[in-house]
Design a protein around this motif. Structure first.
Motif, PDB file in Angstrom:
ATOM      1  N   ASN A  80     -23.496 -82.705  33.790  1.00 39.75           N
ATOM      2  CA  ASN A  80     -23.715 -81.890  34.981  1.00 39.75           C
ATOM      3  C   ASN A  80     -23.330 -80.427  34.838  1.00 39.75           C
ATOM      4  N   ASP A  81     -22.339 -80.099  34.047  1.00 35.51           N
ATOM      5  CA  ASP A  81     -22.016 -78.689  33.849  1.00 35.51           C
ATOM      6  C   ASP A  81     -21.105 -78.553  32.641  1.00 35.51           C
ATOM      7  N   LEU A  82     -21.699 -78.125  31.540  1.00 33.10           N
ATOM      8  CA  LEU A  82     -20.926 -77.905  30.317  1.00 33.10           C
ATOM      9  C   LEU A  82     -20.684 -76.425  30.070  1.00 33.10           C
ATOM     10  N   SER A  83     -20.999 -75.575  31.052  1.00 27.08           N
ATOM     11  CA  SER A  83     -20.923 -74.128  30.820  1.00 27.08           C
ATOM     12  C   SER A  83     -19.513 -73.684  30.468  1.00 27.08           C
ATOM     13  N   ALA A  84     -18.482 -74.266  31.112  1.00 28.79           N
ATOM     14  CA  ALA A  84     -17.104 -73.851  30.856  1.00 28.79           C
ATOM     15  C   ALA A  84     -16.546 -74.459  29.576  1.00 28.79           C
ATOM     16  N   CYS A  85     -17.326 -75.312  28.923  1.00 22.03           N
ATOM     17  CA  CYS A  85     -16.914 -75.872  27.633  1.00 22.03           C
ATOM     18  C   CYS A  85     -17.294 -74.964  26.473  1.00 22.03           C
ATOM     19  N   VAL A 102     -26.951 -79.101  32.061  1.00 23.62           N
ATOM     20  CA  VAL A 102     -26.538 -77.767  32.496  1.00 23.62           C
ATOM     21  C   VAL A 102     -25.574 -77.197  31.460  1.00 23.62           C
ATOM     22  N   LEU A 103     -26.045 -76.170  30.751  1.00 22.53           N
ATOM     23  CA  LEU A 103     -25.236 -75.490  29.742  1.00 22.53           C
ATOM     24  C   LEU A 103     -24.912 -74.061  30.155  1.00 22.53           C
ATOM     25  N   GLY A 104     -25.683 -73.521  31.115  1.00 27.29           N
ATOM     26  CA  GLY A 104     -25.518 -72.132  31.523  1.00 27.29           C
ATOM     27  C   GLY A 104     -24.767 -72.001  32.831  1.00 27.29           C
ATOM     28  N   ASN A 105     -24.543 -70.723  33.214  1.00 31.08           N
ATOM     29  CA  ASN A 105     -23.761 -70.432  34.414  1.00 31.08           C
ATOM     30  C   ASN A 105     -24.248 -69.111  35.002  1.00 31.08           C
ATOM     31  N   THR A 106     -24.301 -69.034  36.329  1.00 31.07           N
ATOM     32  CA  THR A 106     -24.814 -67.820  36.981  1.00 31.07           C
ATOM     33  C   THR A 106     -23.702 -66.853  37.390  1.00 31.07           C
ATOM     34  N   THR A 107     -22.456 -67.184  37.102  1.00 28.39           N
ATOM     35  CA  THR A 107     -21.352 -66.284  37.450  1.00 28.39           C
ATOM     36  C   THR A 107     -21.521 -64.946  36.741  1.00 28.39           C
ATOM     37  N   THR A 108     -21.363 -63.853  37.484  1.00 26.61           N
ATOM     38  CA  THR A 108     -21.490 -62.516  36.900  1.00 26.61           C
ATOM     39  C   THR A 108     -20.513 -62.349  35.744  1.00 26.61           C
ATOM     40  N   GLY A 109     -21.015 -61.915  34.604  1.00 23.55           N
ATOM     41  CA  GLY A 109     -20.184 -61.713  33.425  1.00 23.55           C
ATOM     42  C   GLY A 109     -20.091 -62.905  32.504  1.00 23.55           C
ATOM     43  N   ASN A 111     -20.988 -65.526  29.703  1.00 27.79           N
ATOM     44  CA  ASN A 111     -21.826 -65.574  28.507  1.00 27.79           C
ATOM     45  C   ASN A 111     -21.233 -66.569  27.523  1.00 27.79           C
ATOM     46  N   ASN A 112     -22.058 -67.497  27.080  1.00 27.00           N
ATOM     47  CA  ASN A 112     -21.669 -68.377  25.984  1.00 27.00           C
ATOM     48  C   ASN A 112     -22.367 -67.863  24.736  1.00 27.00           C
ATOM     49  N   ALA A 113     -21.664 -67.066  23.954  1.00 29.43           N
ATOM     50  CA  ALA A 113     -22.243 -66.430  22.776  1.00 29.43           C
ATOM     51  C   ALA A 113     -22.377 -67.384  21.599  1.00 29.43           C
ATOM     52  N   ARG A 114     -21.754 -68.559  21.681  1.00 23.73           N
ATOM     53  CA  ARG A 114     -21.781 -69.485  20.551  1.00 23.73           C
ATOM     54  C   ARG A 114     -23.016 -70.376  20.533  1.00 23.73           C
ATOM     55  N   LEU A 115     -23.669 -70.532  21.675  1.00 22.00           N
ATOM     56  CA  LEU A 115     -24.862 -71.385  21.718  1.00 22.00           C
ATOM     57  C   LEU A 115     -26.052 -70.585  21.200  1.00 22.00           C
ATOM     58  N   THR A 116     -26.515 -70.917  20.004  1.00 20.21           N
ATOM     59  CA  THR A 116     -27.575 -70.135  19.359  1.00 20.21           C
ATOM     60  C   THR A 116     -28.882 -70.903  19.209  1.00 20.21           C
ATOM     61  N   SER A 117     -28.855 -72.226  19.360  1.00 18.32           N
ATOM     62  CA  SER A 117     -30.088 -73.009  19.226  1.00 18.32           C
ATOM     63  C   SER A 117     -29.968 -74.276  20.056  1.00 18.32           C
ATOM     64  N   LEU A 118     -31.123 -74.837  20.394  1.00 18.21           N
ATOM     65  CA  LEU A 118     -31.151 -76.048  21.213  1.00 18.21           C
ATOM     66  C   LEU A 118     -32.373 -76.863  20.850  1.00 18.21           C
ATOM     67  N   ASP A 119     -32.130 -78.092  20.378  1.00 21.45           N
ATOM     68  CA  ASP A 119     -33.213 -79.002  20.004  1.00 21.45           C
ATOM     69  C   ASP A 119     -33.098 -80.242  20.876  1.00 21.45           C
ATOM     70  N   ASP A 130     -30.735 -76.065  32.267  1.00 24.03           N
ATOM     71  CA  ASP A 130     -30.160 -74.777  32.656  1.00 24.03           C
ATOM     72  C   ASP A 130     -29.405 -74.202  31.460  1.00 24.03           C
ATOM     73  N   VAL A 131     -29.906 -73.091  30.929  1.00 23.89           N
ATOM     74  CA  VAL A 131     -29.242 -72.414  29.804  1.00 23.89           C
ATOM     75  C   VAL A 131     -28.981 -70.940  30.148  1.00 23.89           C
ATOM     76  N   ARG A 132     -28.832 -70.646  31.416  1.00 22.02           N
ATOM     77  CA  ARG A 132     -28.684 -69.261  31.856  1.00 22.02           C
ATOM     78  C   ARG A 132     -27.463 -68.588  31.237  1.00 22.02           C
ATOM     79  N   ASN A 133     -27.692 -67.333  30.813  1.00 21.12           N
ATOM     80  CA  ASN A 133     -26.632 -66.446  30.323  1.00 21.12           C
ATOM     81  C   ASN A 133     -25.961 -66.952  29.048  1.00 21.12           C
ATOM     82  N   CYS A 134     -26.728 -67.645  28.240  1.00 21.89           N
ATOM     83  CA  CYS A 134     -26.321 -67.940  26.857  1.00 21.89           C
ATOM     84  C   CYS A 134     -27.106 -66.952  25.997  1.00 21.89           C
TER      85      CYS A 134
END
Length: 360
Positions: A80-85, A102-109, A111-119, A130-134
């Motif tokens: 359901n929400d892995l964005s904070a992981c 759900v891997l992304g998050n809409t909170t201002t600021g 960014n998950n810079a480590r997620l570079t690919s998704l298969d 949801d991969v927002r702001n990765c």
């Protein structure tokens, strides 16, 4: 045992918009014991009912680059929400019943810079991604097997391509401006499409709810290849059709009515390029054209083009369409190019235009 979901977690530090929180929120598809391992030995197991979310919380301080394994992947319905992981290196292909990711998050600021690919593989039941702001997520998302996908949120990523399932159920698609390849065929439920297609180079489009005329018109300046099926257009002139014919490759089927002026040479070009496109027009708007043949002083053809009746022929040298003509010197004279003769009067019949020279 390949029946598992894996990914790695890292701790982005304290100066982030969304603090790290290694609470794994899992919804099983059916009643089961949900089992997960954090790192090399911290294993948890919780009894869960189908369709009800359970949480497993692990120690944040140890998550420098830690692997998480969730067992029984083929019975997991939602993460359901892995964005904070702040995950990286995910493998979800074994989760055949996964409906929500759900891997992304809409909170201002955020960014998950480590997620570079998704298969995703064959996650045919997936309904929401949801991969927002990765913002380091690049490459293409192949969702061709995700025929039940309803929602894709990809703003703030740098993905370069998306292939949606043909005849899919997609309702919402939010894409980043980095998209250069897009495949959308018969997406008849799509009602919320948000995308800036300023970098689009490769487009496949058929049917669906999007206005294909608007889509192609918006991105024609950057397109290189176009696969366009079953169009039913009315256009005021031939500008867009000519630009489509100029592409590196285009395949167009369906029908188009040109309400304004059109030329026989344009019709010939369209017929050659797109045998399955029917082009209709008002015969009163067919512009008469004449062939202009440009030759050198010795009669060698330099260039040919068709010119509208009553228009003056173009100067292909000035326009950079051909190099400046030359004439070989003789023992007595050398020759300098001095323009094209008979290029300023209106075309009322076919004409031969000859390069002229001054001699010294």
């Amino acid at each position: 045992d390949e029946n598992k979901i894996t990914f790695r977690c890292y701790n982005p530090g304290s100066s982030v918009a969304v603090p790290a929180d290694y609470t794994i929120k899992i919804t099983p598809y059916s009643d089961m014991y949900v089992s997960a391992m954090f790192g090399n030995g911290d294993t948890r197991q919780i009894r869960a009912k189908g369709g009800e979310m359970v949480e497993m919380q692990f120690n944040v301080s140890t998550a420098t680059d830690t692997q998480v394994v969730i067992y029984g992947a083929n019975r997991i319905q939602a993460l359901n929400d892995l964005s904070a992981c702040y995950i990286t290196a995910p493998a979800f292909s074994a989760a055949k019943k996964l409906k929500k990711l759900v891997l992304g998050n809409t909170t201002t600021g955020y960014n998950n810079a480590r997620l570079t690919s998704l298969d995703l593989g064959d996650n045919s039941l997936l309904e929401e991604l949801d991969v927002r702001n990765c913002n380091n997520l690049t490459g293409a998302l192949n969702l061709a097997q995700c025929s039940n996908l309803l929602k894709l949120y990809a703003e703030g990523t740098n993905i370069t391509g998306v292939t949606f399932a043909t005849n899919g159920k997609l309702q919402i698609a939010h894409l980043p401006s980095s998209i250069n390849t897009l495949t959308m065929r018969n997406l008849n439920n799509l009602t919320d499409f948000q995308a800036t297609l300023s970098r689009l180079e490769n487009l496949t489009l058929q049917g669906g709810t999007l206005d294909s005329l608007d889509v192609v018109g918006d991105c024609i300046s950057t397109l290189q290849t176009l696969y366009l099926y079953d169009i039913d257009w009315t256009v005021a002139d031939t500008t867009l059709l000519n630009s489509m014919a100029d592409l590196f490759y285009s395949l167009v089927t369906g029908s188009v009515y040109v309400s304004g002026q059109i030329r026989q040479q344009e019709l010939n070009r369209y017929a050659t390029a797109w045998s399955d496109l029917e082009v209709t027009y008002n015969s009163a708007n067919l512009v008469t054209q004449y062939l202009a043949t440009y030759v050198n002083a010795d009669g060698t053809t330099l260039y040919t083009c068709y010119v509208d009746r009553g228009s003056t022929p173009p100067d292909p040298v000035t326009l950079g369409l051909i190099p400046t003509p030359t004439r070989a010197s003789t023992e007595q004279y050398t020759f300098a190019y001095n323009g094209l003769d008979d290029i300023t009067s209106a075309m009322l019949a076919a004409r031969t235009i000859t390069a002229s020279y001054t001699s010294t």
